[in-house]
Motif scaffolding. Structure first.
Motif, PDB file in Angstrom:
ATOM      1  N   VAL A  26       0.828  -1.195   0.000  1.00 16.78           N
ATOM      2  CA  VAL A  26       0.000   0.000   0.000  1.00 16.78           C
ATOM      3  C   VAL A  26       0.869   1.254   0.000  1.00 16.78           C
ATOM      4  O   VAL A  26       2.001   1.261   0.483  1.00 16.78           O
ATOM      5  N   VAL A  27       0.305   2.317  -0.560  1.00 13.49           N
ATOM      6  CA  VAL A  27       0.963   3.619  -0.609  1.00 13.49           C
ATOM      7  C   VAL A  27       0.421   4.457   0.545  1.00 13.49           C
ATOM      8  O   VAL A  27      -0.798   4.645   0.665  1.00 13.49           O
ATOM      9  N   THR A  28       1.326   4.961   1.388  1.00 16.48           N
ATOM     10  CA  THR A  28       0.888   5.810   2.502  1.00 16.48           C
ATOM     11  C   THR A  28       1.510   7.201   2.451  1.00 16.48           C
ATOM     12  O   THR A  28       1.165   8.052   3.271  1.00 16.48           O
ATOM     13  N   GLY A  29       2.408   7.446   1.497  1.00 17.34           N
ATOM     14  CA  GLY A  29       3.012   8.771   1.390  1.00 17.34           C
ATOM     15  C   GLY A  29       3.428   9.082  -0.033  1.00 17.34           C
ATOM     16  O   GLY A  29       3.884   8.196  -0.767  1.00 17.34           O
ATOM     17  N   LEU A  30       3.260  10.341  -0.432  1.00 14.47           N
ATOM     18  CA  LEU A  30       3.645  10.821  -1.756  1.00 14.47           C
ATOM     19  C   LEU A  30       4.462  12.100  -1.617  1.00 14.47           C
ATOM     20  O   LEU A  30       4.126  12.973  -0.812  1.00 14.47           O
ATOM     21  N   GLY A  31       5.512  12.206  -2.428  1.00  9.80           N
ATOM     22  CA  GLY A  31       6.299  13.432  -2.466  1.00  9.80           C
ATOM     23  C   GLY A  31       6.622  13.791  -3.903  1.00  9.80           C
ATOM     24  O   GLY A  31       6.961  12.914  -4.701  1.00  9.80           O
ATOM     25  N   ILE A  32       6.521  15.061  -4.248  1.00  6.01           N
ATOM     26  CA  ILE A  32       6.715  15.461  -5.642  1.00  6.01           C
ATOM     27  C   ILE A  32       7.348  16.843  -5.740  1.00  6.01           C
ATOM     28  O   ILE A  32       6.957  17.772  -5.038  1.00  6.01           O
ATOM     29  N   VAL A  33       8.359  16.938  -6.588  1.00  5.89           N
ATOM     30  CA  VAL A  33       8.940  18.213  -7.016  1.00  5.89           C
ATOM     31  C   VAL A  33       8.975  18.153  -8.527  1.00  5.89           C
ATOM     32  O   VAL A  33       9.678  17.319  -9.101  1.00  5.89           O
ATOM     33  N   SER A  34       8.188  19.006  -9.174  1.00  4.18           N
ATOM     34  CA  SER A  34       8.123  18.934 -10.630  1.00  4.18           C
ATOM     35  C   SER A  34       7.912  20.312 -11.223  1.00  4.18           C
ATOM     36  O   SER A  34       7.780  21.307 -10.495  1.00  4.18           O
ATOM     37  N   SER A  35       7.859  20.354 -12.538  1.00  6.20           N
ATOM     38  CA  SER A  35       7.610  21.626 -13.214  1.00  6.20           C
ATOM     39  C   SER A  35       6.212  22.149 -12.928  1.00  6.20           C
ATOM     40  O   SER A  35       5.910  23.311 -13.201  1.00  6.20           O
ATOM     41  N   LEU A  36       5.350  21.306 -12.361  1.00 10.35           N
ATOM     42  CA  LEU A  36       3.990  21.722 -12.012  1.00 10.35           C
ATOM     43  C   LEU A  36       3.896  22.274 -10.601  1.00 10.35           C
ATOM     44  O   LEU A  36       2.850  22.814 -10.215  1.00 10.35           O
ATOM     45  N   LEU A  76      25.628  15.577  -3.499  1.00 15.17           N
ATOM     46  CA  LEU A  76      24.466  15.305  -4.338  1.00 15.17           C
ATOM     47  C   LEU A  76      24.316  16.367  -5.415  1.00 15.17           C
ATOM     48  O   LEU A  76      24.499  17.555  -5.148  1.00 15.17           O
ATOM     49  N   PRO A  77      23.949  15.965  -6.636  1.00  9.70           N
ATOM     50  CA  PRO A  77      23.590  16.950  -7.657  1.00  9.70           C
ATOM     51  C   PRO A  77      22.249  17.571  -7.315  1.00  9.70           C
ATOM     52  O   PRO A  77      21.555  17.116  -6.394  1.00  9.70           O
ATOM     53  N   GLU A  78      21.868  18.571  -8.079  1.00  7.22           N
ATOM     54  CA  GLU A  78      20.636  19.303  -7.776  1.00  7.22           C
ATOM     55  C   GLU A  78      19.425  18.390  -7.709  1.00  7.22           C
ATOM     56  O   GLU A  78      18.565  18.541  -6.826  1.00  7.22           O
ATOM     57  N   PHE A  79      19.324  17.420  -8.611  1.00  7.29           N
ATOM     58  CA  PHE A  79      18.136  16.566  -8.596  1.00  7.29           C
ATOM     59  C   PHE A  79      18.114  15.672  -7.362  1.00  7.29           C
ATOM     60  O   PHE A  79      17.057  15.176  -6.957  1.00  7.29           O
ATOM     61  N   GLY A  80      19.262  15.477  -6.725  1.00  2.19           N
ATOM     62  CA  GLY A  80      19.300  14.769  -5.446  1.00  2.19           C
ATOM     63  C   GLY A  80      18.686  15.588  -4.328  1.00  2.19           C
ATOM     64  O   GLY A  80      18.046  15.049  -3.416  1.00  2.19           O
ATOM     65  N   TRP A  81      18.848  16.915  -4.404  1.00  3.52           N
ATOM     66  CA  TRP A  81      18.183  17.797  -3.433  1.00  3.52           C
ATOM     67  C   TRP A  81      16.676  17.694  -3.598  1.00  3.52           C
ATOM     68  O   TRP A  81      15.936  17.670  -2.613  1.00  3.52           O
ATOM     69  N   TRP A  82      16.233  17.666  -4.860  1.00  6.79           N
ATOM     70  CA  TRP A  82      14.792  17.515  -5.112  1.00  6.79           C
ATOM     71  C   TRP A  82      14.288  16.182  -4.559  1.00  6.79           C
ATOM     72  O   TRP A  82      13.206  16.114  -3.974  1.00  6.79           O
TER      73      TRP A  82
END
Length: 410
Positions: free
Chosen positions: A2-12, A66-72
């Protein structure tokens, strides 16, 4: 699983709420970057991430490694664990907790260290952190160490199917009793250095006069994809573990399958994706008629969209007059998020479903003949999909498909 957590960093957007609002309001994350044109790019279009500030900033040691996308990715992890009501300290030292990430490049660091060597004339000028930023596994090796995870931890390199593969493999590990809790998803750098070769082969749209209209999946006038990126993380748990602690369940990863075309490096056969979709449905115990929403891979390339439209029509019997599920083409808003695409699209689907809508494809003005039978909304519509099929495909003819069963908020 089951999914209990979501995290997102995107152009949106930089959070679940921001991304949900952008999807609902058809807000594009694509812009024209003049700096790329000055460098000699044929297309200056890209997804962009603006004003990023991490909620739980990394200390200097990890920022350097970490590169920048690692920070994201770290920020997306923090978001996912917060939603799951998990203190990161709870995962430390647990051999049944791990982290799988889909990622297929870390280009900027390689370029930087070569430039440093040429300028200084010796390798001693290259900082020690570069080796940990250079590897494709940079995010998992750094953040697994930071979180002190003792379980499964590796990166999956499967081109644009990488993110979906990471989620599927994490779910499989839990299903087999090998792990109890898994962070998983995908990350993608947004950098001109990582996109030179794609631009060289003419893969990108050149509709620069209207960036927000340039990504046109399934449209007759599509002329290429738009590069984009970010980070998308899900927190998965064994259902009994989640229920025992009273966790709020977002969805179940009920099916997963994968395949290879064995056909061509860059042109899909369609047959492999059809097999992976059918396998994911069988793994979930779900019939095609039970799918409410398909998150299409649909990158806005001529060959890829054509094959996907054809096999979707075949899978759902559209040639025989069946109505078929809704098909969302969210890359019309985000561009193609490459290695994270399979993970981010699943998150987009879960956010939309639980918020009671499906995002429209505002750039679909002339559907291509092969897509004519697909139910692709052009504007946001009210809907609460229950069973979702998420497609991902990549170079080398690799395919990965996920089926999710949504638990709707009450």
């Amino acid at each position: 699983m089951v999914v209990t957590g979501l995290g997102i960093v995107s152009s949106l957007g930089l959070s679940r709420d921001q991304v949900t609002a952008s999807l609902r309001d058809s807000v594009s994350g694509i812009a024209l970057l003049p700096a790329r044109k000055k460098l000699g790019f044929q297309s200056g279009l890209s997804g962009v991430i603006n004003d990023f500030v991490g909620r739980n900033p990394l200390d200097r040691r990890y920022r350097n490694r970490l590169p920048e996308f690692g920070w994201w990715a770290w920020d997306a992890i923090v978001q996912a664990l917060e939603q799951a009501a998990i203190d990161p300290a709870e995962l430390a030292g647990d051999p049944a907790a791990g982290f799988l990430l889909g990622n297929d490049s870390s280009v900027v660091t390689g370029v930087e260290q070569c430039e440093m060597l040429k300028e200084a004339g010796e390798t001693k000028a290259i900082g020690s952190g570069h080796i940990f930023r250079l590897l494709t596994s940079t995010v998992t090796l750094n953040l697994c160490t930071k979180l002190q995870l003792r379980g499964a931890s590796w990166s999956i390199s499967g081109a644009c199917a990488s993110g979906a593969m990471a989620i599927g493999q994490a779910a499989d590990l839990i299903a087999r009793g090998r792990q109890d809790r898994m962070l998983c998803g995908g990350a993608q750098e947004i950098s001109w250095q990582s996109m030179c070769s794609f631009d060289a082969i003419g893969a990108f749209s050149r509709r620069e006069d209207a960036p927000h209209q340039a990504s046109r999946p399934f449209d007759q006038e599509r002329d290429g994809l738009i590069p984009s990126g970010g980070a998308a993380i899900l927190f998965l748990e064994a259902e009994e573990v989640a229920r025992a602690r009273g966790a709020k369940i977002i969805a179940e990863i009920s099916g997963y399958d994968f395949s290879s075309d064995g056909y061509h490096l860059s042109v899909p056969s369609g047959e492999g994706l059809l097999r992976a979709m059918g396998g994911a449905l069988a793994n979930a115990g779900v019939l095609p008629a039970e799918i409410d929403l398909v998150m299409a891979h649909a990158t806005s390339t001529p060959a890829g969209d054509e094959k996907e439209a054809q096999v979707l029509s075949q899978l759902f019997g559209l040639e025989q007059g069946e109505r078929g599920p809704m098909v969302a083409a969210t890359k019309s808003l985000t561009g193609h998020e490459f290695w994270m695409a399979g993970a981010s699209q699943l998150i987009y689907a879960l956010l939309m479903s639980r918020a009671g809508f499906v995002a429209g494809h505002p750039n679909l003005s002339k559907p291509a003949p092969e897509a004519a039978l697909l139910r692709i909304p052009t504007a946001t519509i009210a809907a609460t999909p229950h069973h979702i099929l998420c497609n991902a495909a990549g170079f080398g003819g690799v395919n990965a498909c996920l089926v999710a069963k949504v638990h709707h908020a009450v």
